[in-house]
Design a protein around this motif. Structure first.
Motif: not given
Length: 145
Positions: A32-36
């Protein structure tokens, strides 16, 4: 003791499940962090492109407005030139008509002079009038009394 081993086995199983879920949660959070971060970069890039396009659109609008102003100005100049040409044409026509009128008047005067010679004026060539001035008429050809 059997109950304790079942509880112990359930606890161990729960800890393993909790550990596995915690691992999945960390992986999901990292994803999720990478996607964000990717989404944030994409959003920033889109905002930058949007600003560039907006600037270009404003430049095009200003250029179009300048073009329209120049077009209007040229149309006004063209109208003024057409008016000047019309005025010039009317002036030339009036001048031509006045010239014709004056030529007719001169012809009438020439005809009057040919029919009715002026008494008392000696006819002399135009060159003589300019060189010597008006001469007095010889005696007998003067003004009839």
């Amino acid at each position: 003791l059997g109950k304790l081993s079942v509880v112990e086995a359930e606890r161990k199983n729960t800890e393993e499940v909790a550990s596995a879920l915690a691992q999945e949660l960390r992986q999901a959070q990292e994803a999720a962090h990478v996607a964000m971060e990717k989404s944030t970069r994409s959003c920033s890039a889109l905002e930058m492109k949007s600003h560039v396009l907006q600037d270009k659109a404003q430049q095009q609008i200003r250029a179009w407005q300048e073009f329209r102003q120049k077009e209007c100005w040229l149309n006004l100049l063209q109208e003024r030139v057409a008016e000047c040409i019309q005025t010039e044409s009317l002036g030339r026509s009036a001048l031509r008509a006045e010239t014709c009128r004056l030529m007719e008047e001169l012809k009438r005067f020439d005809q009057q002079l040919a029919v009715e010679p002026l008494a008392g004026i000696v006819e002399s060539p135009p060159e003589a009038l300019h060189e010597e001035g008006l001469q007095e008429a010889p005696e007998g050809e003067g003004v009839a009394e």
